[in-house]
Design a protein around this motif. Structure first.
Motif, mmCIF file in Angstrom:
data_model
loop_
_atom_site.group_PDB
_atom_site.id
_atom_site.type_symbol
_atom_site.label_atom_id
_atom_site.label_comp_id
_atom_site.label_asym_id
_atom_site.label_seq_id
_atom_site.Cartn_x
_atom_site.Cartn_y
_atom_site.Cartn_z
ATOM 1 N N ILE A 69 8.681 20.697 -9.330
ATOM 2 C CA ILE A 69 8.567 19.508 -9.953
ATOM 3 C C ILE A 69 8.786 19.546 -11.427
ATOM 4 O O ILE A 69 9.854 18.626 -11.923
ATOM 5 C CB ILE A 69 7.134 18.932 -9.791
ATOM 6 C CG1 ILE A 69 6.947 18.438 -8.305
ATOM 7 C CG2 ILE A 69 6.952 17.853 -10.544
ATOM 8 C CD1 ILE A 69 5.371 17.786 -8.225
ATOM 9 N N GLN A 70 8.556 20.472 -12.086
ATOM 10 C CA GLN A 70 8.881 20.865 -13.469
ATOM 11 C C GLN A 70 10.624 20.859 -13.554
ATOM 12 O O GLN A 70 11.184 20.630 -14.499
ATOM 13 C CB GLN A 70 8.131 21.942 -14.218
ATOM 14 C CG GLN A 70 6.833 21.743 -14.151
ATOM 15 C CD GLN A 70 6.383 20.477 -15.054
ATOM 16 O OE1 GLN A 70 7.280 20.318 -16.189
ATOM 17 N NE2 GLN A 70 5.505 19.650 -14.647
ATOM 18 N N ASN A 71 10.929 21.615 -12.586
ATOM 19 C CA ASN A 71 12.502 21.966 -12.585
ATOM 20 C C ASN A 71 13.310 20.594 -12.174
ATOM 21 O O ASN A 71 14.235 20.427 -13.085
ATOM 22 C CB ASN A 71 12.846 23.131 -11.598
ATOM 23 C CG ASN A 71 14.627 23.426 -11.424
ATOM 24 O OD1 ASN A 71 14.907 23.760 -12.553
ATOM 25 N ND2 ASN A 71 15.049 22.845 -10.428
ATOM 26 N N ALA A 72 12.608 19.849 -11.417
ATOM 27 C CA ALA A 72 13.284 18.610 -10.937
ATOM 28 C C ALA A 72 13.167 17.614 -12.255
ATOM 29 O O ALA A 72 14.243 16.808 -12.327
ATOM 30 C CB ALA A 72 12.674 17.894 -9.684
ATOM 31 N N ILE A 73 12.194 17.578 -13.008
ATOM 32 C CA ILE A 73 12.090 16.612 -14.154
ATOM 33 C C ILE A 73 13.016 17.034 -14.965
ATOM 34 O O ILE A 73 13.749 16.218 -15.726
ATOM 35 C CB ILE A 73 10.636 16.832 -14.579
ATOM 36 C CG1 ILE A 73 9.743 15.953 -13.865
ATOM 37 C CG2 ILE A 73 10.459 16.193 -16.085
ATOM 38 C CD1 ILE A 73 8.085 16.025 -13.954
ATOM 39 N N SER A 74 13.140 18.237 -15.353
ATOM 40 C CA SER A 74 14.039 18.876 -16.265
ATOM 41 C C SER A 74 15.607 18.381 -16.012
ATOM 42 O O SER A 74 16.441 18.170 -16.777
ATOM 43 C CB SER A 74 14.018 20.547 -16.260
ATOM 44 O OG SER A 74 14.984 20.982 -17.278
ATOM 45 N N GLN A 75 15.992 18.614 -14.776
ATOM 46 C CA GLN A 75 17.074 18.287 -14.133
ATOM 47 C C GLN A 75 17.546 16.757 -14.340
ATOM 48 O O GLN A 75 18.586 16.229 -14.845
ATOM 49 C CB GLN A 75 17.356 18.636 -12.808
ATOM 50 C CG GLN A 75 17.420 20.138 -12.415
ATOM 51 C CD GLN A 75 18.593 20.759 -12.701
ATOM 52 O OE1 GLN A 75 19.853 20.068 -12.961
ATOM 53 N NE2 GLN A 75 18.524 21.917 -13.434
#
Length: 464
Positions: free
Chosen positions: A106-112
């Motif tokens: 989720i954190q990676n997706a939000i970053s993307q």
């Protein structure tokens, strides 16, 4: 026949399906998409919403190769073959491991995508729904991985198989082996004054008193104050483990706990000082929460340790001691002092795991920054670093050997070629398992998928 029942479901369920996605508020003209069962793998359905969700996930991660309308349902069907067998074999994965991986995703997706709001807009779901669906997917993937490991766990390759594998490899298919180094280390722990240890223990006693008195929740304190970054976000929950996976002193304390609401005595390990609370015990496995506090290292103690190591480095440079002798005499690194200070690559993702070879990027960051500046045989100046337990220490390192980049060969890279041969053999065993289960399982799909160029042809068949 079961296949006729499945076919009936395929035709009936779309009429009574669920809403896949509500129309966005700024697009009132958009029609709701009705969910439907589009495949049946044995008694397990594959929903159109499953496929659409996975398409969004793959696209968010930049994967657009192939016809996703064909690739994804086959991938899910293969997954269900493994999941069905995993149920029979009672293979499970822990919630803590799943939650940790979901939060990372989720954190990676939000970053993307830029923000939580954009993530919710992209999937047309609230963050809680996204988290729940991703947890299901992660759990299934981890179960499949565990099932594959069980299927191929006894696979071995003989020297003759390795040799035959190497000989049949085209020259342009030989793996490129990047530049690697062998690194030796001597590390010293700075002295921690008793007053600092007493302070840490006092803090932990205060937490334990509040928890035992019912004033505060263990998980709340762990989230706020535990210095174990791996578990703090989960309220200190560690997940199910056996004794051999824990520090011996820690394991003894944890397995002696009998009351779930009581807090353990203070436990000292190489990581620092802990208190723990039992969650559940299953035979030889235990799940628990813990809070870790590390003593603060004073700058003066680091300077003193650095001075001692500087003297050791001088003895090595003056050839009064070899690095290997100095490691045995002075190093406090339990992983290396009995091996002449030689470090071992423990990365699970490295082709060199278990060997003394490292690419620079595989070395711990503090060590890599120093190693990159050294020549072969050169001993570094003392520097401060954090070890694998998260503790500050002072170290010197030496580049024992450097290996230039090259195309793999049997003499220099036997281990790498062995792993390639083993991976290929394991993949073949798993591939054969999939094809066998495919033949044994009743599988029905909606007509729209029957023209797909699947990796495993022959999905459509009737089993009485």
């Amino acid at each position: 026949m079961k296949s006729k029942t499945a076919l009936a479901l395929l035709s009936l369920l779309p009429l009574g399906g669920l809403a896949l996605a509500q129309a966005k508020s700024d697009e009132p003209q958009k029609q709701n998409i009705i969910d439907e069962v589009v495949w049946m793998v044995g008694d397990e359905p594959i929903l159109l919403s499953d496929i659409e969700y996975q398409k969004l996930v793959l696209r968010s991660e930049g994967h657009t190769e192939g016809d996703l309308d064909c690739v994804i349902p086959e991938r899910i069907a293969i997954q269900k073959l493994f999941l069905n067998q995993a149920k029979i074999d009672s293979i499970e994965v822990g919630d803590t491991q799943v939650n940790r991986m979901v939060e990372m995703w989720i954190q990676n997706a939000i970053s993307q995508l830029g923000s939580q709001e954009k993530l919710e807009e992209y999937f047309n779901k609230k963050i809680g729904q996204i988290r729940e669906e991703q947890a299901t997917q992660v759990r299934n993937e981890e179960i499949v991985r565990a099932m594959q490991q069980r299927i191929a766990q006894d696979v071995r390759v003989s020297p003759s198989e390795i040799s035959a594998f190497y000989k049949q490899l085209p020259q342009d298919s030989l793996p490129f082996v990047p530049k690697t180094v062998e690194v030796q280390i001597i590390a010293m722990q700075p002295q921690i004054p008793l007053s600092e240890i007493d302070r840490v223990k006092g803090v932990l006693r205060g937490y334990a008193d509040d928890i035992n008195a019912g004033k505060r929740e263990f998980s709340t304190i762990a989230r706020l104050y535990s210095e174990d970054k791996r578990t703090a976000a989960q309220g200190g929950e560690y997940g199910f483990v056996g004794k051999v996976s824990l520090d011996p002193a820690f394991a003894t304390a944890i397995f002696n706990l009998s009351e779930k609401n009581r807090v353990s005595p203070i436990i000292k390990t190489d990581e620092g000082y802990h208190i723990a609370q039992l969650i559940e015990r299953r035979g030889d496995l235990v799940n628990f929460r813990h809070i870790l506090i590390r003593p603060v290292v004073e700058e003066k103690a680091l300077e003193q340790a650095s001075a001692r190591l500087d003297s050791v480095a001088g003895l090595i440079k003056d050839q009064r001691l070899t690095f290997e002798q100095a490691a045995e005499l002075y190093s406090e690194d339990k992983n290396t002092f009995n091996n002449g200070g030689l470090m071992t690559n423990s990365s699970n993702e490295s082709n060199f795991s278990g060997s003394a070879l490292f690419r620079y990027e595989e070395l711990p960051q503090d060590i890599a920054k120093v190693a990159y500046t050294l020549k072969t045989g050169e001993v570094s100046k003392p520097f401060t670093m954090r070890n694998d337990k998260g503790l500050e220490q002072v170290a010197i390192i030496r580049i024992k050997a450097e290996h230039a980049e090259h195309m793999a060969n049997m003499n220099a890279d036997f281990r790498t070629i062995k792993e390639m041969a083993l991976a290929k053999k394991r993949a073949r065993i798993i591939d054969e398992w999939i094809r066998q289960k495919q033949r044994e399982t009743s599988i029905v799909m909606a007509p729209r998928y029957r023209d797909c160029a699947f990796q495993y042809p022959g999905w459509v068949h009737d089993k009485k």
